[in-house]
Write an enzyme that holds these catalytic residues in place. Structure first.
Site, PDB file in Angstrom:
ATOM      1  CE  LYS A   1      44.669  43.336  55.120  1.00  0.00           C
ATOM      2  NZ  LYS A   1      44.372  42.058  54.443  1.00  0.00           N
TER       3      LYS A   1
ATOM      4  CB  CYS B   1      28.680  21.810  50.942  1.00  0.00           C
ATOM      5  SG  CYS B   1      28.099  23.056  52.083  1.00  0.00           S
TER       6      CYS B   1
HETATM    7  P1  ADP Z   1      46.875  42.122  51.982  1.00  0.00           P
HETATM    8  O1  ADP Z   1      47.712  43.165  52.661  1.00  0.00           O
HETATM    9  O2  ADP Z   1      45.433  42.482  51.930  1.00  0.00           O
HETATM   10  O3  ADP Z   1      47.084  40.752  52.519  1.00  0.00           O
HETATM   11  P2  ADP Z   1      48.408  42.835  49.704  1.00  0.00           P
HETATM   12  O4  ADP Z   1      48.149  44.274  49.776  1.00  0.00           O
HETATM   13  O5  ADP Z   1      49.738  42.360  50.148  1.00  0.00           O
HETATM   14  O6  ADP Z   1      47.296  42.033  50.463  1.00  0.00           O
HETATM   15  O7  ADP Z   1      48.119  42.382  48.221  1.00  0.00           O
HETATM   16  C1  ADP Z   1      48.132  41.045  47.832  1.00  0.00           C
HETATM   17  C2  ADP Z   1      48.358  40.925  46.334  1.00  0.00           C
HETATM   18  O8  ADP Z   1      47.262  41.413  45.613  1.00  0.00           O
HETATM   19  C3  ADP Z   1      49.565  41.702  45.859  1.00  0.00           C
HETATM   20  O9  ADP Z   1      50.310  40.870  45.021  1.00  0.00           O
HETATM   21  C4  ADP Z   1      48.980  42.853  45.087  1.00  0.00           C
HETATM   22  O10 ADP Z   1      49.817  43.275  44.056  1.00  0.00           O
HETATM   23  C5  ADP Z   1      47.713  42.238  44.553  1.00  0.00           C
HETATM   24  N1  ADP Z   1      46.709  43.259  44.245  1.00  0.00           N
HETATM   25  C6  ADP Z   1      46.296  44.260  45.054  1.00  0.00           C
HETATM   26  N2  ADP Z   1      45.352  44.995  44.458  1.00  0.00           N
HETATM   27  C7  ADP Z   1      45.152  44.453  43.251  1.00  0.00           C
HETATM   28  C8  ADP Z   1      44.283  44.774  42.140  1.00  0.00           C
HETATM   29  N3  ADP Z   1      43.432  45.805  42.185  1.00  0.00           N
HETATM   30  N4  ADP Z   1      44.359  43.982  41.047  1.00  0.00           N
HETATM   31  C9  ADP Z   1      45.213  42.919  41.013  1.00  0.00           C
HETATM   32  N5  ADP Z   1      46.048  42.592  41.986  1.00  0.00           N
HETATM   33  C10 ADP Z   1      46.027  43.332  43.111  1.00  0.00           C
HETATM   34 ZN    ZN Z   2      30.002  24.277  52.536  1.00  0.00          ZN
HETATM   35 MG    MG Z   3      49.022  43.217  54.247  1.00  0.00          MG
END
Ligand code: ADP
Ligand code: ZN
Ligand code: MG
Length: 626
Positions: free
Chosen positions: A114, A473
């Site tokens: 996010k 499942c």
């Molecule tokens: P959330 O806030 O939804 O819990 P984060 O924004 O903290 O998640 O992101 C979680 C992880 O996913 C981070 O390590 C980020 O770098 C990774 N991430 C986000 N977007 C992408 C993407 N498009 N491809 C690969 N990794 C991603």
């Molecule tokens: Zn299930």
């Molecule tokens: Mg977050």
């Protein structure tokens, strides 16, 4: 005239039955309301999916995946700045919506990505994005990773020095500043007039480009994590109406979101929700063994065999539990350390760091170990005690498998835990209700865990897509539907008598008297000891609580909150002899090694021999004394 007494008696019984019918009607009406609300929500969702947000405005989600917006090139380029090769589902749509100046809510599971949805737009826009987040630690994590990427970001909080505050305030107004993101807690908005006045200046200078509200569900007291300071955030839209707002959350039902929308003074918000399904997570619920030794053995076995050399989290109910469990694991040679709110900040971050660097295998934590965890290769999340709500469970278990590889979420369900957690959430508005949803999830004997989770989050889900990635499942347990009403009538008599004597029964005492044990005064003469195995008695009580035939009552001592069991609003329904209480009972096989959560000595192989009888045919009908 002689008949008066008889007539009165009959009248009384009719009154009683009417009362019971009244309760049933209000129950059904409640259910009707719920179903209608769900129907509305789903229809709305369906409309959104089919590209139509309503009769007046057409929302074409597809159009937001386009790559020919004036900002598209910049956005693509910025992806490289974040060292990423492609967008995940809904990221591009969200970015395009916010770049086009509209307000948007993004619901995406934890770890879904996010932050990128506001960090990237901030990186390729003029001015700065104001980010509201609930915790300082969370902001610091983000600042650290932004710094590594070379994106200028700042925060002001209570521990910022005067000079730092000054320089940030200057940057807010300075057209030449490269500050792209400014992180604050909602408290800053609520309590600092100085900050609000600077924001206003920044707004009029055209420097306030976007507002991001992270963990937006904190606005609503119907959410699982209400924070009073979030309530004031409506001021932002009122003061800065032309600044687009993006709200982000992992867990919000539609009613919570609607509430947030009102609190934030938003109107035409576009809501995007990513599916809650995490296909790589295996969900399992286990009965909690009663003795600590058995329980520790169970967990040690898992960690040393199935999760050998793999990272994980064990979530515990209390700080004490987390200390105790870690010591037990350490004794067995497992690299485990506790993590809870009562530890020094430096100690906490050192545990976090060791674990992130794989020097520590297991963090045995309370829920204080939560936001800001961003470790991709967590292979297991074990719940030593159930969470206080489904939202919490989803979020906590969701910390497993962020790298998209398979990971397990195992929840240990114990009868006593219901009351422990209950006492903890006693002050919360809808605490009991939320906990009972969790209990219901644990108690479900047959349904796919994903179906249950999806249902909770108003998502339609088809069992066949689970791919055997949940215990139900995978093992396809057989169960039977049994009527437990007669057992309940016995139990109610015990509770009724206690109530008449002004005695309060704790869950343990209730079970004791129902088994014909414990203090004589708590037993009822014409109620024979229950023939149910203890485990099933516990299940029945849990079921009756969830169904409101029973309720909990609390009393506060200086040291603890004690929970008692009382007759619930629906108890009267059982006066009607035809009233049934159907319960889905799992048929245990004889290999099931689990013992009752409260009493291991009296019951050992228990349920196996009963074959899930649960009050079925082999049981003699008990007397119902008047
Ligand atoms: P959330 O806030 O939804 O819990 P984060 O924004 O903290 O998640 O992101 C979680 C992880 O996913 C981070 O390590 C980020 O770098 C990774 N991430 C986000 N977007 C992408 C993407 N498009 N491809 C690969 N990794 C991603
Ligand atoms: Zn299930
Ligand atoms: Mg977050």
């Amino acid at each position: 005239m002689a008949d008066t007494a008889e007539i009165l008696q009959e009248l009384d019984s009719i009154e009683n039955e009417l009362k019971a019918v009244g309760l049933q009607i209000s129950d059904l009406q409640e259910r009707q309301k719920e179903l209608n609300a769900s129907k509305d929500r789903l229809q709305k969702k369906l409309k959104q999916c089919t590209k139509d947000a309503g009769p007046s405005k057409k929302l074409d989600l597809q159009s937001f995946t386009k790559q020919d917006f004036p900002w598209s090139k910049k956005v693509q380029k910025a992806l490289g700045m974040f060292k990423l090769s492609a967008f995940r589902p809904l990221q591009l749509e969200t970015i395009n919506i916010t770049m086009s100046g509209r307000d948007v809510f993004l619901i995406m599971p934890t770890g879904g990505g996010k932050s990128l949805c506001y960090q990237l737009p901030a990186g390729c826009s003029e001015g700065f994005t104001l980010v509201i987040a609930p915790l300082i630690s969370l902001m610091e994590d983000q600042l650290m990773s932004l710094e590594k990427l070379g994106i200028s970001a700042a925060t002001i909080n209570a521990s910022s020095s005067k000079e730092h505050v000054k320089s940030v305030q200057n940057a807010m107004l300075d057209k030449t500043s490269d500050m792209k993101l400014l992180y604050v807690t909602p408290e800053k908005i609520a309590k600092s007039k100085m900050f609000m006045s600077k924001l206003e200046k920044a707004y009029h200078a055209g420097r306030l480009t976007r507002i991001a509200v992270d963990e937006v569900h904190c606005c609503s007291q119907w959410g699982h994590d209400f924070r009073p300071d979030y309530k004031v955030l409506g001021i932002l839209k009122r003061q800065f109406p032309s600044v687009p707002l993006i709200g982000l959350t992992a867990t919000a039902t539609n009613s919570v979101l609607k509430d947030c929308e009102e609190i934030l003074c938003l109107k035409d918000t576009i809501t995007l929700s990513a599916s809650f399904n995490r296909p790589n997570l295996y969900y399992e619920v286990r009965l909690k063994p009663s003795s600590t030794e058995d329980f520790t053995e169970d967990i040690v076995k898992l960690i040393n065999k199935r999760y050998k050399d793999q990272s994980g989290i064990i979530y515990c109910f209390s700080q004490k539990d987390s200390e105790y469990v870690s010591v037990n694991l350490q004794k067995m040679g497992i690299k485990a350390k506790p993590y809870h709110a009562n530890m020094e900040a430096t100690e906490k971050s050192s545990v976090h760091k060791e674990w992130t660097e794989n020097k520590l295998q297991v963090v045995v934590a309370t829920v204080a170990f939560g936001m800001g965890i961003d470790k991709p290769n967590v292979r297991f999340v074990i719940h030593h005690t159930m969470s206080k709500s489904m939202e919490n469970y989803y979020q906590e278990s969701g910390r497993a498998g962020r790298d998209d590889r398979n990971a397990d979420c195992i929840l240990y369900c114990g009868f006593v835990d219901i009351f422990k957690v209950s006492s903890m959430v006693v002050m919360e508005n809808v605490g009991q209700q939320k906990l009972y949803q969790m209990v219901s999830y644990c108690q479900d004997a047959t349904r796919c865990r994903r179906v249950l989770i999806a249902k909770h989050f108003d998502e339609v889900w088809d069992t066949k897509h689970c791919n055997k990635m949940c215990d139900q499942c995978r093992h396809n347990p057989s169960s039977e539907s049994v009527d437990v009403a007669d057992h309940c009538r016995d139990l109610l008599q015990i509770l009724q008598q206690a109530q008449q004597m002004d005695e309060k029964l704790t869950p343990l005492k209730t079970i004791d008297s129902w088994m014909g044990k414990g203090a004589a005064k708590h037993r009822v003469l014409c109620v024979p000891p229950s023939s149910l195995p203890r485990l099933e008695m516990e299940m029945v009580i849990a079921h009756l609580l969830v169904q409101q035939y029973l309720r909990q009552d609390f009393s506060f001592t200086p040291y603890a909150t004690i929970s008692y069991i009382k007759l619930g609003p629906k108890a009267d329904l059982l006066k009607n002899e035809k009233h049934k209480i159907m319960m889905q009972m799992k048929k245990f096989t004889s290999v099931d090694p689990v013992k009752s959560s409260m009493d291991s000595k009296t019951q050992s192989a228990h349920a196996s021999t009963q074959g899930g009888g649960g009050g079925g045919g082999e049981q003699e009908k008990m007397m119902y004394c008047h």
